[in-house]
Design an enzyme around this catalytic site. Structure first.
Site, PDB file in Angstrom:
ATOM      1  N   LYS A 175       0.849  -1.194   0.000  1.00  0.00           N
ATOM      2  CA  LYS A 175       0.000   0.000   0.000  1.00  0.00           C
ATOM      3  C   LYS A 175       0.876   1.232   0.000  1.00  0.00           C
ATOM      4  O   LYS A 175       1.699   1.428   0.885  1.00  0.00           O
ATOM      5  CB  LYS A 175      -0.941   0.056   1.212  1.00  0.00           C
ATOM      6  CG  LYS A 175      -1.984   1.187   1.076  1.00  0.00           C
ATOM      7  CD  LYS A 175      -2.682   1.502   2.374  1.00  0.00           C
ATOM      8  CE  LYS A 175      -1.939   2.540   3.198  1.00  0.00           C
ATOM      9  NZ  LYS A 175      -1.910   3.897   2.565  1.00  0.00           N
ATOM     10  N   GLY A 227       6.442   4.598   8.975  1.00  0.00           N
ATOM     11  CA  GLY A 227       5.634   5.802   9.124  1.00  0.00           C
ATOM     12  C   GLY A 227       5.697   6.320  10.547  1.00  0.00           C
ATOM     13  O   GLY A 227       6.680   6.094  11.266  1.00  0.00           O
ATOM     14  N   SER A 228       4.647   6.990  10.955  1.00  0.00           N
ATOM     15  CA  SER A 228       4.638   7.625  12.272  1.00  0.00           C
ATOM     16  C   SER A 228       4.489   6.599  13.391  1.00  0.00           C
ATOM     17  O   SER A 228       3.936   5.510  13.195  1.00  0.00           O
ATOM     18  CB  SER A 228       3.487   8.633  12.361  1.00  0.00           C
ATOM     19  OG  SER A 228       2.238   7.956  12.426  1.00  0.00           O
ATOM     20  N   THR A 229       4.974   6.963  14.565  1.00  0.00           N
ATOM     21  CA  THR A 229       4.856   6.084  15.730  1.00  0.00           C
ATOM     22  C   THR A 229       3.392   5.867  16.094  1.00  0.00           C
ATOM     23  O   THR A 229       2.990   4.761  16.468  1.00  0.00           O
ATOM     24  CB  THR A 229       5.631   6.683  16.914  1.00  0.00           C
ATOM     25  OG1 THR A 229       7.019   6.787  16.548  1.00  0.00           O
ATOM     26  CG2 THR A 229       5.513   5.815  18.152  1.00  0.00           C
ATOM     27  N   GLY A 232       2.013   3.370  13.722  1.00  0.00           N
ATOM     28  CA  GLY A 232       2.654   2.091  13.997  1.00  0.00           C
ATOM     29  C   GLY A 232       1.988   1.346  15.132  1.00  0.00           C
ATOM     30  O   GLY A 232       1.815   0.112  15.074  1.00  0.00           O
ATOM     31  N   GLU A 250       9.143   0.507  11.275  1.00  0.00           N
ATOM     32  CA  GLU A 250      10.210   1.526  11.251  1.00  0.00           C
ATOM     33  C   GLU A 250       9.509   2.866  11.395  1.00  0.00           C
ATOM     34  O   GLU A 250       8.801   3.309  10.497  1.00  0.00           O
ATOM     35  CB  GLU A 250      11.002   1.438   9.942  1.00  0.00           C
ATOM     36  CG  GLU A 250      12.321   2.190   9.988  1.00  0.00           C
ATOM     37  CD  GLU A 250      12.215   3.576   9.387  1.00  0.00           C
ATOM     38  OE1 GLU A 250      12.077   4.543  10.178  1.00  0.00           O
ATOM     39  OE2 GLU A 250      12.262   3.694   8.160  1.00  0.00           O
ATOM     40  N   CYS A 284      12.846  10.605   8.436  1.00  0.00           N
ATOM     41  CA  CYS A 284      12.670  10.114   9.806  1.00  0.00           C
ATOM     42  C   CYS A 284      13.950  10.172  10.622  1.00  0.00           C
ATOM     43  O   CYS A 284      13.904  10.314  11.845  1.00  0.00           O
ATOM     44  CB  CYS A 284      12.119   8.691   9.787  1.00  0.00           C
ATOM     45  SG  CYS A 284      13.123   7.541   8.815  1.00  0.00           S
ATOM     46  N   GLU A 381       8.530  15.017  17.028  1.00  0.00           N
ATOM     47  CA  GLU A 381       8.989  14.967  15.643  1.00  0.00           C
ATOM     48  C   GLU A 381       8.212  15.994  14.816  1.00  0.00           C
ATOM     49  O   GLU A 381       6.985  15.958  14.760  1.00  0.00           O
ATOM     50  CB  GLU A 381       8.791  13.572  15.067  1.00  0.00           C
ATOM     51  CG  GLU A 381       9.382  13.410  13.685  1.00  0.00           C
ATOM     52  CD  GLU A 381       9.251  11.999  13.153  1.00  0.00           C
ATOM     53  OE1 GLU A 381      10.186  11.532  12.478  1.00  0.00           O
ATOM     54  OE2 GLU A 381       8.211  11.366  13.398  1.00  0.00           O
TER      55      GLU A 381
END
Length: 479
Positions: A175, A227-229, A232, A250, A284, A381
């Site tokens: 995706k 992507g973002s935490t 995730g 990641e 990142c 971030e």
């Protein structure tokens, strides 16, 4: 330079329309004009992709590793040939300047070449430790797997998910990000010419709803997400709540750089500036927290500020442009919000404003000083060209402050003292530590991933191939 844009889903070796008919708009972030409408894959689309992937995977896994390797190497060649179009598509979708895009294409191609070679040496272990037995382990593919990639470096991320997955014998559904889907679609179109079986590599577009379907799907046995935490955590929960599928994550970063007084300041400045400037800070592992020893801090800061004088904002298709816009309106408003917060929490010594006279969300490289360690601009971030500059007295202080974060993706240290370099590298709580260089520098044969809230599992290196396999122990009794 202009190219046709394909927008459909790639399933079973061909472009198809979504069965649901739902679409989303993609805007050029530099011009704020509509580029195209793209389909959002729904449950029926994903079910169809899984069904096709299951059929293709068995035949692919049955091939010799050398046969799979040959197809992957051809894919690498095709990617390199399509570099100009890929650069143009990325400029359209997320404003990435073409001036530096060649490195992305080369990196993506190298992923296919590297894992093509590793796939030929994938094996298990043997043991004679049990009397009367020859015991051994083998590694086998999961079957159907999925990858979800971010918008900042999509061609690199697509290759980093697809290459090890198929090298290990899996079929994959990828995706793309709804903010930058075009290069993944074009990559998909190359798979047929490369020789991949229909259904082995499927590429779908959509937002979070599509990702949720993949994470919850009962016939997908592994998923890898970058992507973002925050997202995730949602992926991991969805995987756990469904079939406990294997997960690699990641995630975000707030990477520190420590510069000691004996460092080569010219090299430290150049490397750290590049880390923040590349992709307008939308990386990142960008170096966004800088700790410089007090005795050289003033000199370093002046050199650092001066190095941004050559930044040129503008049309991503202009080869002289070195810094593009934020990827979309949401990211632009996010960075603008953090600049407002930073002006209340700290002191601006460079930038801090939008670039005047341009459409889109272009921002000046920004440096904040006098920020508290607990400040939001230092803890969260931002994903833009924004740096927080600190000074320190002792090695112990620098390490403690650099580690005072929930992130742990990347860190860097500059010093001519090799003993100190190794002490600090071991003490920093990060998945990767650079010595006398800075992000995005990494190595293909070294594992990449995060500590703490920056991720689970590793990509790149031999470890990245192994995580796309299941391990089976075989116990053989002999007389």
């Amino acid at each position: 330079m202009s190219h046709n844009i394909e927008t459909r889903l790639w399933i079973n070796g061909q472009f198809v329309d979504s069965k649901g008919g739902k679409t989303f708009d993609l805007y050029n972030p530099a011009t704020e004009t509509l580029v195209c409408k793209l389909p959002s894959a729904n449950q029926e689309d994903i079910d169809y992709a899984v069904s096709c992937a299951k059929k293709a995977q068995k035949g692919w896994a049955a091939l010799s590793a050398a046969a799979r390797s040959a197809v992957m190497k051809k894919m690498a060649d095709l990617l390199r040939k399509e570099g100009e179009k890929l650069a143009w598509l990325e400029a359209q979708s997320m404003g990435r300047p073409i001036s530096g895009y060649g490195n992305d294409v080369q990196s993506g191609a190298r992923h296919f070449e590297y894992f093509a070679g590793l796939g030929e040496s994938l094996g298990g272990t043997t043991s004679l430790n049990t009397p009367g037995h020859l015991n051994f382990s083998i590694r086998q593919p999961f079957g159907v797997v999925a990858g979800i990639i971010p918008w900042n470096v999509p061609i690199i991320m697509a290759c980093l998910k697809i290459a090890p997955a198929v090298a290990a014998g899996n079929a994959i559904i990828l995706k793309s990000s709804e903010k930058a889907p075009l290069t993944s679609i074009h990559l998909a179109s190359l798979t047929k010419e490369a020789g991949f079986p229909d259904g082995l590599i499927n590429v779908v577009s959509g937002a979070g709803d599509t990702g949720k379907i993949l994470a919850e799907h009962m016939e997908i046995r592994k998923i890898a997400f970058t992507g973002s935490t925050r997202t995730g955590r949602l992926i991991q929960k969805a995987a756990a709540d469904s079939n406990l599928k294997n997960v690699t994550l990641e995630l975000g970063g707030k990477s520190p750089t420590i510069v000691f007084e004996d460092a080569d300041l010219e090299k430290a400045v150049a490397s750290s500036v590049f880390s923040l400037q590349i992709n307008a800070g939308q990386i990142c592992m960008a170096s966004t927290r800088l700790y410089v020893q007090e005795t050289v801090a003033e000199r370093f800061l002046e050199k650092y500020k001066k190095s941004f004088s050559n930044v040129k904002h503008g049309d991503p298709l202009d080869s002289s442009t070195t810094m593009g816009p934020m990827a979309d309106d949401i990211q632009g408003r996010t960075v603008a919000s953090y600049l407002d917060i930073g002006k209340k929490e700290a002191k601006v010594v460079l930038g801090g404003e939008r670039v005047e006279g341009l459409k889109g969300h272009f921002f000046q490289p920004t440096i904040f000083t006098e920020a508290a360690e607990t400040s939001r601009i230092n803890k969260e971030e931002i994903f833009g060209p924004v740096l927080v500059f600190h000074t320190f007295k002792t090695e112990e202080e620098a390490i403690e402050r650099a580690n005072d974060t929930e992130y742990g993706l990347y860190a860097a240290v500059f010093t001519k003292d090799i003993d100190r370099a190794m002490r600090v590298a071991k003490a920093l709580e990060a998945g990767s530590v650079a010595i006398n260089t800075n992000s995005p520098m990494h190595a293909q044969d070294m594992p990449f991933g995060g500590w703490k809230s920056s991720g689970v599992g590793r990509e790149k290196s031999a470890q990245a191939l192994e995580v796309w396999t299941e391990v089976k122990a075989i116990i053989l009794k002999h007389d």
